[in-house]
Design an enzyme around this catalytic site. Structure first.
Site, PDB file in Angstrom:
ATOM      1  N   LYS A  62      18.210  -5.239  17.361  1.00  0.00           N
ATOM      2  CA  LYS A  62      18.099  -6.687  17.163  1.00  0.00           C
ATOM      3  C   LYS A  62      17.912  -7.055  15.682  1.00  0.00           C
ATOM      4  CE  LYS A  62      16.223  -7.740  21.742  1.00  0.00           C
ATOM      5  NZ  LYS A  62      15.091  -8.377  22.457  1.00  0.00           N
ATOM      6  N   TYR A  96      22.893 -14.307  27.350  1.00  0.00           N
ATOM      7  CA  TYR A  96      21.603 -14.457  28.028  1.00  0.00           C
ATOM      8  C   TYR A  96      21.609 -15.581  29.063  1.00  0.00           C
ATOM      9  CZ  TYR A  96      19.580 -11.091  24.810  1.00  0.00           C
ATOM     10  OH  TYR A  96      19.298  -9.947  24.116  1.00  0.00           O
ATOM     11  N   PHE A 107      11.408 -18.898  27.632  1.00  0.00           N
ATOM     12  CA  PHE A 107      11.716 -18.165  26.400  1.00  0.00           C
ATOM     13  C   PHE A 107      13.184 -18.251  25.994  1.00  0.00           C
ATOM     14  CE2 PHE A 107      12.024 -15.232  29.993  1.00  0.00           C
ATOM     15  CZ  PHE A 107      13.303 -14.726  29.821  1.00  0.00           C
ATOM     16  N   ARG A 119      15.930   3.205  28.076  1.00  0.00           N
ATOM     17  CA  ARG A 119      14.851   2.271  28.418  1.00  0.00           C
ATOM     18  C   ARG A 119      13.480   2.927  28.196  1.00  0.00           C
ATOM     19  NH1 ARG A 119      16.263  -2.414  29.833  1.00  0.00           N
ATOM     20  NH2 ARG A 119      14.305  -2.934  30.855  1.00  0.00           N
ATOM     21  N   THR A 157       8.943  -4.160  27.326  1.00  0.00           N
ATOM     22  CA  THR A 157       9.466  -5.343  26.629  1.00  0.00           C
ATOM     23  C   THR A 157       8.366  -6.035  25.842  1.00  0.00           C
ATOM     24  OG1 THR A 157      11.092  -5.640  28.372  1.00  0.00           O
ATOM     25  CG2 THR A 157      10.657  -7.548  26.975  1.00  0.00           C
ATOM     26  N   ARG A 204       9.614   0.185  20.611  1.00  0.00           N
ATOM     27  CA  ARG A 204       8.958  -1.127  20.563  1.00  0.00           C
ATOM     28  C   ARG A 204       7.491  -0.989  20.179  1.00  0.00           C
ATOM     29  NH1 ARG A 204      11.989  -3.307  25.973  1.00  0.00           N
ATOM     30  NH2 ARG A 204      13.802  -4.213  24.918  1.00  0.00           N
ATOM     31  N   ASN A 222      11.484  -7.644  19.442  1.00  0.00           N
ATOM     32  CA  ASN A 222      11.007  -6.340  19.906  1.00  0.00           C
ATOM     33  C   ASN A 222      11.996  -5.203  19.613  1.00  0.00           C
ATOM     34  OD1 ASN A 222      12.939  -6.900  21.816  1.00  0.00           O
ATOM     35  ND2 ASN A 222      11.541  -6.920  23.561  1.00  0.00           N
ATOM     36  N   HIS A 254      17.435  -3.846  22.592  1.00  0.00           N
ATOM     37  CA  HIS A 254      17.825  -4.291  23.931  1.00  0.00           C
ATOM     38  C   HIS A 254      18.540  -3.124  24.579  1.00  0.00           C
ATOM     39  CE1 HIS A 254      19.620  -6.620  27.201  1.00  0.00           C
ATOM     40  NE2 HIS A 254      20.714  -5.920  26.952  1.00  0.00           N
ATOM     41  N   GLU A 293      27.577  -5.623  30.030  1.00  0.00           N
ATOM     42  CA  GLU A 293      27.153  -5.779  28.641  1.00  0.00           C
ATOM     43  C   GLU A 293      28.060  -5.018  27.668  1.00  0.00           C
ATOM     44  OE1 GLU A 293      22.460  -6.582  29.705  1.00  0.00           O
ATOM     45  OE2 GLU A 293      23.000  -4.693  28.741  1.00  0.00           O
TER      46      GLU A 293
END
Length: 175
Positions: free
Chosen positions: A15, A55, A63, A91, A97, A111, A121, A124, A135
Site C-alpha cells: 500500500k 473496494y 471506513f 495472510r 488487519t 503489519r 496497514n 493487502h 483481484e
C-alpha cells in the site's frame, strides 16, 4: 523452490504508506522473495474511481471513504505470488488487519512491524481462491491464471526458474 503440490496464486499489494518509505519497501520485497515465487510485479497509482471499484463490496461501511482516499493517495505495488497454499501463507505473513492487535499478538508480522493504522496497514492480500482470481484480474487484466497454470506452473513447481534482478520477477529457466 521445488514443490510437490500444485502452486497456488495470490495477489499481494504493498500500500501507499509502505511505498513512501524505500527501506520498508525493500524489506517487504525481500520477505516476499524469501517466501514466494514472484510471477508478476507492477507499480501503479490508482485514481479514486479505481479504488472505489476495487473496494465496492465495502461501499456504505464507515471506513469506505477513508480507504478509497488512502488507496488513491500515492503509488502502490501489486504482485502475483505463487507457492503451495499461497493465500494462507501471505495472510499469515501480513498478520491481523488491525495494526494495534498485530503489534501485540503478532509483532513479527508485516503489519505488526510496519503498519501505522487499520487503513495504513502496509499490505493487502486475497482472502480466498475466488477473491484471488478476481483481484488478480483487476490488477493484471492481461494475465490469464488458467493459461499460466496449464503452461508455466509445472516448470515453476519443479524449480525450473530463475530470478531476474532487473524486473524483480521469477521466470522459467530455459535450458
Amino acid at each position: 523452490m521445488r514443490c510437490v503440490k500444485a502452486l497456488q496464486l495470490t495477489l499481494a499489494v504493498i500500500k501507499p504508506d509502505a511505498m513512501a518509505h524505500p527501506l520498508i519497501l525493500e524489506a517487504l520485497h525481500q520477505k516476499i522473495l524469501e517466501n514466494f515465487i514472484i510471477i508478476r510485479k507492477k507499480d501503479l497509482i490508482w485514481r479514486k474511481a479505481d479504488s472505489e471499484m476495487f473496494y465496492a463490496e465495502h461501499s456504505g461501511r464507515f471506513f469506505f471513504q477513508r480507504l478509497v482516499e488512502f488507496m488513491s493517495s500515492g503509488p502502490m505495488r501489486a504482485y502475483i505470488l505463487a507457492r503451495e497454499d499461497a493465500i494462507t501463507h501471505w495472510r499469515t505473513m501480513m498478520g491481523p488487519t488491525k495494526v494495534f492487535r498485530a503489534r501485540f499478538s503478532s509483532p513479527e508480522t508485516l503489519r505488526g512491524k510496519y503498519g501505522l493504522t487499520d487503513t495504513r496497514n502496509t499490505t493487502h492480500g486475497s482472502d480466498s481462491i475466488e477473491s484471488a482470481k478476481r483481484e488478480i484480474s483487476f490488477f493484471f487484466p492481461e494475465f490469464s491464471a488458467e493459461e499460466w497454470m496449464m503452461r508455466e506452473e509445472p516448470h515453476f513447481r519443479l524449480g525450473h526458474t530463475e530470478y531476474n534482478e532487473e524486473s524483480q520477477i521469477h521466470t522459467v529457466k530455459h535450458t
